[in-house]
Design an enzyme around this catalytic site. Structure first.
Site, PDB file in Angstrom:
ATOM      1  N   THR A 190       0.941  -1.200   0.101  1.00 42.83           N
ATOM      2  CA  THR A 190       0.111   0.176  -0.083  1.00 42.83           C
ATOM      3  C   THR A 190       0.825   1.146   0.061  1.00 42.83           C
ATOM      4  OG1 THR A 190      -1.884  -0.963   1.202  1.00 42.83           O
ATOM      5  CG2 THR A 190      -1.546   1.471   1.526  1.00 42.83           C
ATOM      6  N   THR A 198      -0.454   2.230   7.142  1.00 42.97           N
ATOM      7  CA  THR A 198      -0.358   1.031   6.172  1.00 42.97           C
ATOM      8  C   THR A 198      -0.489  -0.046   7.175  1.00 42.97           C
ATOM      9  OG1 THR A 198       0.768  -0.372   4.816  1.00 42.97           O
ATOM     10  CG2 THR A 198       1.981   1.055   5.953  1.00 42.97           C
ATOM     11  N   GLY A 199      -0.936  -1.217   6.917  1.00 44.36           N
ATOM     12  CA  GLY A 199      -0.890  -2.385   7.558  1.00 44.36           C
ATOM     13  C   GLY A 199      -2.309  -3.155   7.507  1.00 44.36           C
TER      14      GLY A 199
HETATM   15  N1  ASP Z   1      -4.449  -1.137   4.880  1.00 45.10           N
HETATM   16  C1  ASP Z   1      -4.676  -1.583   3.646  1.00 45.10           C
HETATM   17  C2  ASP Z   1      -5.803  -2.322   3.870  1.00 45.10           C
HETATM   18  O1  ASP Z   1      -6.223  -3.261   4.731  1.00 45.10           O
HETATM   19  C3  ASP Z   1      -3.329  -2.549   3.441  1.00 45.10           C
HETATM   20  C4  ASP Z   1      -1.981  -2.354   3.434  1.00 45.10           C
HETATM   21  O2  ASP Z   1      -1.822  -1.235   3.971  1.00 45.10           O
HETATM   22  O3  ASP Z   1      -1.224  -2.792   2.794  1.00 45.10           O
HETATM   23  O4  ASP Z   1      -6.548  -2.378   2.943  1.00 45.10           O
END
Ligand code: ASP
Length: 311
Positions: free
Chosen positions: A171, A222-223
């Site tokens: 992301t 992110t996460g």
């Molecule tokens: N936060 C994003 C989601 O859950 C994924 C990511 O940050 O990699 O859609």
């Protein structure tokens, strides 16, 4: 008023371990995005222009889980989410479940600036994109061999318990502090691999996927989206900043809270209202870069930081 020294920070997602071969491509992508965003600021562009510009570079780079290169849902399709916020007046725009455009972050910005709303989804977002002259592209154009393999692997391993950070990779997001002292954030994602059709994560939700307020600072997260949503990671972190914590402390407190309270991992990038910056993550790694005072700092793993001079 005297010009301030602008700051631009980008991330390429909270991640599990990244192969050596891919690491170099990810590093180059992150450096490119930070440089593009920082140049916009140096030429007196706004924080909003800079975060949008940096995120567009990452959406166009197939190494990242946003735009081209987005992870696939359970049906093998791309569904993307994005949001942006202007810390000057708290205006914000977001889109979710968009499928057939190259740059969801541009659409999010148009929602912010050209509609009375903050958030458009699915068909309504697609119609709005068409009305703004954004070209529709075949969904397959956003799908890469890597994302197909990733989905296959995920389906084969279904039922095998994996840490959240290994399900999502790449992301993207940016935060900026411009010469006029305004802050902004932008976040864009394909979400989680093998997600249900219609699943919307944290990235388009203001307060979770990011936040920007000139009175405090700006953050992009992110996460694991469901965890981030449950604790409102972006606003929670800025709350700690408002309470007098340093950016580092605030990020540590909110990431620790997310881990202990809902077992979620992730990462954050931050700028303060005075142009300080910080990056922090609880996942294994997070590609990041920060540009300030004509220096570019970047890294991927914990305790890894390289600094180079910018022209
Ligand atoms: N936060 C994003 C989601 O859950 C994924 C990511 O940050 O990699 O859609």
């Amino acid at each position: 008023m005297e010009d301030r020294s602008p700051v631009l920070v980008v991330h390429g997602g909270g991640a599990g371990s990244i192969s050596l071969e891919r690491k170099e491509r990810v590093r180059q992508g992150i450096i490119r995005a930070a440089t593009v965003g920082y140049n916009i600021l140096k030429e007196k562009g706004s924080a909003v222009d800079a975060v949008e510009g940096a995120v567009v570079v990452l959406e166009n780079d197939p190494e990242f889980n946003a735009g081209c290169g987005s992870v696939l849902n359970v049906n093998g399709e791309v569904e993307m989410d994005a949001s942006i916020m202007n810390g000057k007046d708290l205006s914000t725009g977001a889109v979710s479940a968009v499928r057939s455009i190259a740059n969801p972050i541009k659409l999010a910005r148009l929602v912010m600036e050209k509609t009375p709303h903050c958030f458009l989804t699915d068909q309504g977002a697609a119609k709005f994109a068409a009305s703004m002259g954004i070209p529709e592209i075949p969904g397959e154009q956003l799908i890469t061999e890597r994302s197909k393999k990733h989905l296959e692997k995920e389906k084969l391993e279904k039922g095998v318990k994996k840490p959240d950070c290994q399900k999502n990779l790449g992301t993207v997001g940016a935060v900026a502090f411009d010469c006029a002292g305004n802050v902004a954030y932008a976040t864009s994602t394909g979400g989680l691999v093998n997600k249900m059709a219609g699943r919307v994560g944290d990235s388009p939700c203001v307060g979770s996927g990011g936040y920007a307020d000139n009175l405090i600072g700006a953050i992009s997260t992110t996460g694991h989206g469901e965890s981030i949503l449950k604790v409102n990671l972006a606003r929670l972190t800025l709350f700690h900043v408002q309470q007098g914590k340093t950016l580092e402390e605030a990020a540590g407190l909110s990431l620790d809270y997310m881990k202990s309270r809902v077992k979620g991992v992730g990462g954050v990038i931050l700028v303060s209202k005075t142009g300080d910056w910080a990056v922090k993550w609880s996942s294994e790694a997070m590609p990041w870069a920060a540009a300030k005072d004509r220096k570019l700092h970047f890294g991927i793993e914990v305790d890894e930081m390289t600094t180079i001079d910018l022209p």
